[in-house]
Design a protein around this motif. Sequence first.
Motif, mmCIF file in Angstrom:
data_model
loop_
_atom_site.group_PDB
_atom_site.id
_atom_site.type_symbol
_atom_site.label_atom_id
_atom_site.label_comp_id
_atom_site.label_asym_id
_atom_site.label_seq_id
_atom_site.Cartn_x
_atom_site.Cartn_y
_atom_site.Cartn_z
ATOM 1 N N VAL A 23 0.848 -1.206 0.000
ATOM 2 C CA VAL A 23 0.000 0.000 0.000
ATOM 3 C C VAL A 23 0.877 1.248 0.000
ATOM 4 C CG1 VAL A 23 -1.642 1.339 1.367
ATOM 5 C CG2 VAL A 23 -2.014 -1.114 1.028
ATOM 6 N N ARG A 24 1.900 1.246 0.816
ATOM 7 C CA ARG A 24 2.812 2.409 0.847
ATOM 8 C C ARG A 24 3.547 2.554 -0.482
ATOM 9 N NH1 ARG A 24 6.651 2.720 5.672
ATOM 10 N NH2 ARG A 24 6.877 4.781 4.799
ATOM 11 N N LEU A 25 3.965 1.441 -1.082
ATOM 12 C CA LEU A 25 4.637 1.471 -2.372
ATOM 13 C C LEU A 25 3.702 2.026 -3.450
ATOM 14 C CD1 LEU A 25 7.180 0.754 -3.997
ATOM 15 C CD2 LEU A 25 6.188 -1.519 -4.356
ATOM 16 N N GLU A 26 2.450 1.609 -3.416
ATOM 17 C CA GLU A 26 1.486 2.131 -4.377
ATOM 18 C C GLU A 26 1.294 3.635 -4.189
ATOM 19 O OE1 GLU A 26 -3.092 1.368 -5.885
ATOM 20 O OE2 GLU A 26 -2.410 0.481 -4.016
ATOM 21 N N GLY A 27 1.268 4.077 -2.942
ATOM 22 C CA GLY A 27 1.155 5.519 -2.664
ATOM 23 C C GLY A 27 2.345 6.283 -3.226
ATOM 24 N N ARG A 28 3.539 5.727 -3.063
ATOM 25 C CA ARG A 28 4.732 6.382 -3.616
ATOM 26 C C ARG A 28 4.684 6.418 -5.140
ATOM 27 N NH1 ARG A 28 9.382 3.383 -0.862
ATOM 28 N NH2 ARG A 28 8.531 3.450 1.206
ATOM 29 N N ILE A 29 4.255 5.308 -5.734
ATOM 30 C CA ILE A 29 4.162 5.264 -7.193
ATOM 31 C C ILE A 29 3.162 6.303 -7.691
ATOM 32 C CG2 ILE A 29 3.368 3.841 -9.123
ATOM 33 C CD1 ILE A 29 4.565 1.424 -7.650
ATOM 34 N N ASN A 30 2.023 6.394 -7.030
ATOM 35 C CA ASN A 30 1.018 7.390 -7.432
ATOM 36 C C ASN A 30 1.528 8.813 -7.260
ATOM 37 O OD1 ASN A 30 -0.817 5.429 -8.165
ATOM 38 N ND2 ASN A 30 -1.869 5.412 -6.195
ATOM 39 N N SER A 31 2.222 9.066 -6.154
ATOM 40 C CA SER A 31 2.747 10.421 -5.949
ATOM 41 C C SER A 31 3.840 10.737 -6.963
ATOM 42 C CB SER A 31 3.256 10.608 -4.522
ATOM 43 O OG SER A 31 4.412 9.816 -4.300
ATOM 44 N N ASN A 32 4.643 9.742 -7.320
ATOM 45 C CA ASN A 32 5.664 9.964 -8.360
ATOM 46 C C ASN A 32 5.020 10.231 -9.711
ATOM 47 O OD1 ASN A 32 7.776 9.702 -6.601
ATOM 48 N ND2 ASN A 32 8.208 7.565 -7.103
ATOM 49 N N LYS A 33 3.947 9.493 -10.028
ATOM 50 C CA LYS A 33 3.236 9.732 -11.287
ATOM 51 C C LYS A 33 2.672 11.150 -11.321
ATOM 52 C CE LYS A 33 1.750 5.065 -12.494
ATOM 53 N NZ LYS A 33 0.578 4.174 -12.647
ATOM 54 N N GLN A 34 2.087 11.564 -10.195
ATOM 55 C CA GLN A 34 1.523 12.906 -10.127
ATOM 56 C C GLN A 34 2.621 13.969 -10.257
ATOM 57 O OE1 GLN A 34 -0.485 13.755 -6.464
ATOM 58 N NE2 GLN A 34 -1.589 15.511 -7.304
ATOM 59 N N ALA A 35 3.748 13.742 -9.612
ATOM 60 C CA ALA A 35 4.863 14.695 -9.716
ATOM 61 C C ALA A 35 5.390 14.758 -11.140
ATOM 62 C CB ALA A 35 5.978 14.308 -8.749
ATOM 63 N N LEU A 36 5.508 13.605 -11.807
ATOM 64 C CA LEU A 36 5.959 13.593 -13.192
ATOM 65 C C LEU A 36 4.963 14.304 -14.106
ATOM 66 C CD1 LEU A 36 7.462 10.015 -13.598
ATOM 67 C CD2 LEU A 36 8.679 12.196 -13.645
ATOM 68 N N ALA A 37 3.668 14.119 -13.851
ATOM 69 C CA ALA A 37 2.651 14.799 -14.661
ATOM 70 C C ALA A 37 2.735 16.314 -14.463
ATOM 71 C CB ALA A 37 1.261 14.292 -14.293
ATOM 72 N N GLU A 38 2.944 16.750 -13.231
ATOM 73 C CA GLU A 38 3.085 18.186 -12.959
ATOM 74 C C GLU A 38 4.342 18.742 -13.623
ATOM 75 O OE1 GLU A 38 2.949 18.703 -8.745
ATOM 76 O OE2 GLU A 38 0.831 18.156 -8.608
ATOM 77 N N GLN A 39 5.422 17.984 -13.571
ATOM 78 C CA GLN A 39 6.653 18.435 -14.216
ATOM 79 C C GLN A 39 6.485 18.509 -15.724
ATOM 80 O OE1 GLN A 39 9.752 15.816 -12.926
ATOM 81 N NE2 GLN A 39 10.102 16.938 -11.006
ATOM 82 N N ALA A 40 5.777 17.543 -16.310
ATOM 83 C CA ALA A 40 5.530 17.566 -17.756
ATOM 84 C C ALA A 40 4.679 18.778 -18.120
ATOM 85 C CB ALA A 40 4.844 16.280 -18.195
ATOM 86 N N LYS A 41 3.670 19.084 -17.286
ATOM 87 C CA LYS A 41 2.824 20.248 -17.533
ATOM 88 C C LYS A 41 3.640 21.533 -17.401
ATOM 89 C CE LYS A 41 -0.276 21.663 -14.590
ATOM 90 N NZ LYS A 41 -1.435 21.741 -13.689
ATOM 91 N N ASP A 42 4.484 21.607 -16.392
ATOM 92 C CA ASP A 42 5.346 22.780 -16.226
ATOM 93 C C ASP A 42 6.306 22.925 -17.408
ATOM 94 O OD1 ASP A 42 4.151 23.369 -13.827
ATOM 95 O OD2 ASP A 42 5.751 22.506 -12.594
ATOM 96 N N LEU A 43 6.825 21.805 -17.886
ATOM 97 C CA LEU A 43 7.727 21.838 -19.036
ATOM 98 C C LEU A 43 7.001 22.331 -20.283
ATOM 99 C CD1 LEU A 43 10.541 21.215 -20.147
ATOM 100 C CD2 LEU A 43 9.742 18.893 -20.609
ATOM 101 N N GLU A 44 5.765 21.880 -20.485
ATOM 102 C CA GLU A 44 4.976 22.353 -21.620
ATOM 103 C C GLU A 44 4.716 23.846 -21.514
ATOM 104 O OE1 GLU A 44 1.421 20.078 -22.073
ATOM 105 O OE2 GLU A 44 2.505 18.171 -22.153
ATOM 106 N N ASN A 45 4.367 24.319 -20.319
ATOM 107 C CA ASN A 45 4.132 25.749 -20.121
ATOM 108 C C ASN A 45 5.401 26.556 -20.369
ATOM 109 O OD1 ASN A 45 1.464 25.261 -19.445
ATOM 110 N ND2 ASN A 45 1.844 25.276 -17.250
ATOM 111 N N LEU A 46 6.522 26.037 -19.883
ATOM 112 C CA LEU A 46 7.796 26.717 -20.077
ATOM 113 C C LEU A 46 8.160 26.754 -21.558
ATOM 114 C CD1 LEU A 46 10.271 28.032 -18.768
ATOM 115 C CD2 LEU A 46 11.278 25.763 -18.610
#
Length: 107
Positions: A23-46
């Motif tokens: 469960v904790r591993l899944e939480g980390r994976i989800n948070s990493n996915k969300q962080a990567l999505a935010e970084q991709a969005k920031d990169l697109e905006n930049l």
Amino acid sequence: MFELIGPAVTLFLAGVGAIIWLVRLEGRINSNKQALAEQAKDLENLTASMRIELATIKARAEADAAAHSETTLALVRVQEQLKYLTSLFERHFVEGPVKRPRRTVDE
């Protein structure tokens, strides 16, 4: 029967620990996915803002180049006028004014 309770509790606790770890591993994976999505969005905006800035800079450079070519043409015209005025000045003052013979009434 009491002999099986110890290993059963150990297996149960190991299973609960494995479930908690998963469960904790899944939480980390989800948070990493969300962080990567935010970084991709920031990169697109930049990237988009950099394209806008680049277009603005390019337009300004083209406008400056056009103004420079207009200035160059005006400078060439001024140089030609200066050459013409210099030749007039030299002909009139250095060589002397052109004297024309006077005409009489009879002519």
